[in-house]
Design an enzyme around this catalytic site. Structure first.
Site, mmCIF file in Angstrom:
data_model
loop_
_atom_site.group_PDB
_atom_site.id
_atom_site.type_symbol
_atom_site.label_atom_id
_atom_site.label_comp_id
_atom_site.label_asym_id
_atom_site.label_seq_id
_atom_site.Cartn_x
_atom_site.Cartn_y
_atom_site.Cartn_z
ATOM 1 N N GLU B 49 0.859 -1.188 0.000
ATOM 2 C CA GLU B 49 0.000 0.000 0.000
ATOM 3 C C GLU B 49 0.884 1.222 0.000
ATOM 4 O O GLU B 49 1.633 1.459 0.954
ATOM 5 C CB GLU B 49 -0.889 0.025 1.250
ATOM 6 C CG GLU B 49 -2.128 -0.826 1.111
ATOM 7 C CD GLU B 49 -3.084 -0.653 2.284
ATOM 8 O OE1 GLU B 49 -4.116 -1.340 2.271
ATOM 9 O OE2 GLU B 49 -2.800 0.141 3.212
ATOM 10 N N ASP B 60 -5.406 9.308 10.584
ATOM 11 C CA ASP B 60 -4.110 8.767 10.984
ATOM 12 C C ASP B 60 -3.631 9.296 12.322
ATOM 13 O O ASP B 60 -3.854 10.449 12.671
ATOM 14 C CB ASP B 60 -3.067 9.092 9.905
ATOM 15 C CG ASP B 60 -3.242 8.211 8.687
ATOM 16 O OD1 ASP B 60 -3.162 6.980 8.849
ATOM 17 O OD2 ASP B 60 -3.487 8.745 7.590
ATOM 18 N N TYR B 174 -10.871 -4.344 3.424
ATOM 19 C CA TYR B 174 -9.991 -3.862 4.485
ATOM 20 C C TYR B 174 -10.862 -3.652 5.724
ATOM 21 O O TYR B 174 -11.686 -2.743 5.763
ATOM 22 C CB TYR B 174 -9.353 -2.544 4.042
ATOM 23 C CG TYR B 174 -8.274 -1.980 4.953
ATOM 24 C CD1 TYR B 174 -8.419 -1.935 6.340
ATOM 25 C CD2 TYR B 174 -7.101 -1.461 4.423
ATOM 26 C CE1 TYR B 174 -7.430 -1.416 7.153
ATOM 27 C CE2 TYR B 174 -6.105 -0.920 5.233
ATOM 28 C CZ TYR B 174 -6.278 -0.909 6.587
ATOM 29 O OH TYR B 174 -5.304 -0.365 7.398
#
Lengths: 397, 266
Positions: B49, B60, B174
């Site tokens: 990725e 994040d 995912y």
């Protein structure tokens, strides 16, 4: 409302703008919030309870004040009225929204609320609503803003909120919002995120607008009573754009000119400004598509304004839509012009305006000084300026 | 059939689980980053990725935030990420997933973006802030299923949404291991198993689990209940701690990949 009532659509799109650009972790929470907002906020019992708080706790309706001295100072042809949101509890319009959202959070059974803040006005208003309704409260605030808005940090702490310093990025409102979103992802199950502007993912832009609409509703009745007709021009400052949406929305279908005033900072040509609609381009930030300040590579740029509440590189998606439709004109005034207006109102009317509101005022007096015919101008005096004394004295000595 | 699907078939055939490795492209600069990516692929990462750095990475944690800042500071753009991907494609056949926030893609323009994907030979795209409700504007111009659009599912995603999300997913799913940002701690294996069971009701796609996985022990446990793991912050942390010495850094990444693959094959 016909022409502008079709927006947003069911996914929160105002034409090309708005929507919901967030990580999947937040989607269920946003859908839950949207459903709760639809089901609860429209009911008579919610409105009744909210109106009780707005009247007895916030101190609404706020006056529409005829600024006689200022009007005469500019020759008297343009009658300048001020919508006195600075007189609302906590000193700004932000409380209209936080009391609304906190009441909704209570109905949803949430235990904690969080918020981001720039100038600290929204943080104070959220901390206030948290104290009122008994929520645990965290307010995310950039370290730069903590420095320039110290009195508001103290107020939030007094009210029982925890102020969480954010040092990522430029340490301003954008970064505080990033961090609030990160925290929300981790605590999404029991925490309600009180966004302070008509920005963010759907349903925030429409929800915050609905809670701020009270400004325009009151103004309409008040101006009709005062002068027997609709105003010619409405002027409000635009950072994220909540006080402007609150004032404008009620007049969108009326023959009334509306002007949103952005922060031109050190001047649009310098690149150091926060005039997203005037000098930005379309992008995606903080969960919605709107105008943003960005590089050619799609990286968000720093904004600059003397006013912490306008120092934001994005803007609410409905403003982008209204700009594109041509219904509302967006202009920008510089730090210096806002400072002049700050002094002007203090000395001529005995009202110290927030630096944010001083931007709107600066543009209003530009109009007033140039008119030949009689007209009525209403300026949204969105907040009071006590919080800005330090920055103003530092700037001008 | 896409390169990602082929990879998962091959893994299944060998009774292996996937190790998906994430790094921020351009961290600490493009040259070193290209070497890092090459090393990870050669060391045995099954899917790479490639993260596009963004100024406001709201999903994040601090580790990847700092990596994004380093990458941006060294001048990395979406175009330079394409350049790295295209060079990697010449040297290794590891499937590459471009991992981005939406704004850099939107600014480039969705049709330009698609053209670059095809030219570069990128196999999949994951846009963290583009849920199914908004993703059509990106994927409308995609043809022939050349590019997999990797979908995210979170622990908070209800079954009705899982059904909707999986209905047009491809490549792999995912699964976000927990509510929180990348790199945060604490894994609930029971909850993750439960989520995988729910996904299985609607989809046969491989399910890889990411967010907060860093130790070989966690890799082993997650791999036992899923089709693979995504390791991001743990690799990025290794990069951050070894910025001064490139050879040591590459050696450490090699050992890290090996320790994860060993844990999966126990």
């Amino acid at each position: 409302m016909t022409g502008f009532a079709g927006v947003p659509d069911e996914h929160g799109h105002f034409g090309l703008y708005g929507g919901r650009y967030v990580a999947e972790s937040l989607m269920p929470a946003l859908i839950e919030l949207e459903n709760a907002f639809k089901q609860i906020c429209g009911t008579d019992s919610f409105q009744k309870e909210l109106n009780k708080y707005l009247a007895k706790f916030v101190g609404r309706p706020t006056p529409l004040y005829f600024a006689k001295n200022l009007t005469e100072h500019y020759g008297g042809r343009a009658k300048i009225f001020l919508k006195r949101e600075d007189l609302a509890h906590t000193g700004a319009h932000k409380i209209n929204n936080t009391v609304g959202q906190a009441l909704l959070a209570k109905k949803m059974g949430k235990k904690k609320i969080i918020a981001e803040t720039g100038a600290g006005q929204h943080g104070v208003a959220t901390a206030t609503a948290a104290a009122l309704f008994g929520f645990e409260c965290k307010v995310f605030m950039g370290v730069e803003d903590i420095k320039r808005q110290a009195p508001n940090v103290k107020r939030m702490e007094l009210l029982g909120a925890e102020v969480v310093p954010v040092d990522s990025g430029t340490g301003t409102l954008k970064d505080a919002m990033n961090e609030a979103m990160r925290y929300w992802v981790s605590a999404v199950r029991d925490t309600f995120y009180v966004i302070g502007s008509v920005a963010g993912p759907h349903p925030y832009p429409v929800m915050v607008r609905e809670f701020q609409r009270i400004i325009g509703k009151e103004t309409k009745g008040q101006v009709l009573e005062a002068v027997g007709k609709l105003p010619d021009v409405l002027v409000a400052c635009v950072g994220g754009g909540s006080n402007a949406m609150g004032l404008f929305y009620e007049f969108l279908e009326d023959p009334v000119e509306m002007i949103g005033v952005e922060a031109a900072g050190r001047g649009l040509h310098t690149g150091e400004h926060a005039a997203t609609l005037n000098a930005g381009s379309v992008g995606v930030l903080h969960g919605s598509k709107s105008y943003v300040l960005q590089t050619d590579d799609g990286q968000i740029q720093e904004a600059h304004s003397i006013s912490a509440g306008l120092d934001y590189p994005g803007v609410g998606p409905e403003h982008a839509y209204l700009k594109e439709s041509g219904r509302i004109q967006y202009v920008a005034v510089t730090d210096d012009e806002a400072l002049d207006a700050f002094y002007l109102l203090s000395r001529h009317e005995g009202i110290i305006p927030a630096l944010e509101s001083a931007h709107a005022l600066a543009h209003a007096v530009k109009i007033a000084s140039g008119v030949k015919d009689e007209m009525v101008i209403i300026v949204n005096l969105s907040g009071r300026g006590d919080k800005d004394l330090e920055i103003v004295t530092k700037k001008t000595g | 059939m896409g390169c990602i699907t082929e990879k998962f078939i091959e893994l299944k055939h060998n009774r292996e689980k996937a190790l998906v490795g994430f790094v921020v492209c351009g961290d600490p600069d493009i040259g070193i980053s290209r070497e890092i990516c090459l090393h990870l692929c050669k060391a045995g990462v099954d899917v790479l990725e490639l993260g596009v750095p963004f100024s406001d990475p709201t999903a994040d944690g601090p580790v990847i935030q700092r990596a994004s800042q380093r990458a941006l500071k060294s001048g990395t753009t979406l175009n330079s990420v394409f350049d790295v991907a295209s060079q990697l494609k010449k040297e290794v056949n590891t499937p590459i997933v471009l991992f981005s926030y939406y704004n850099p893609i939107f600014k480039l323009g969705v049709s330009n973006f698609y053209r670059r994907l095809i030219d570069t030979g990128i196999d999949g795209v994951l846009v963290v802030d583009l849920p199914p409700e908004e993703s059509q504007e990106l994927t409308d111009c995609w043809q022939n299923g050349e590019i997999d659009f990797i979908r995210l599912i979170a622990p908070t995603t209800p079954e009705s949404r899982i059904e909707k999300i999986t209905s047009d997913a491809s490549g792999f799913i995912y699964l976000i291991s927990k509510t929180g940002v990348t790199g945060s701690e604490g894994l609930d294996y029971g909850e993750i198993s439960g989520m995988i069971r729910k996904i299985r009701k609607f989809s046969d796609l491989p399910v890889c689990v990411g967010f907060g996985i860093s130790t070989p022990e966690q890799v082993k446990n997650i791999s036992a209940i899923s089709d693979g793991v995504v390791i991001g912050s743990a690799f990025v942390k290794t990069i951050e701690l070894n910025l001064e010495n490139r050879n040591v850094l590459l050696e450490k990444l090699l050992l890290q990949v090996k320790s994860y693959k060993d844990a999966q094959n126990l």
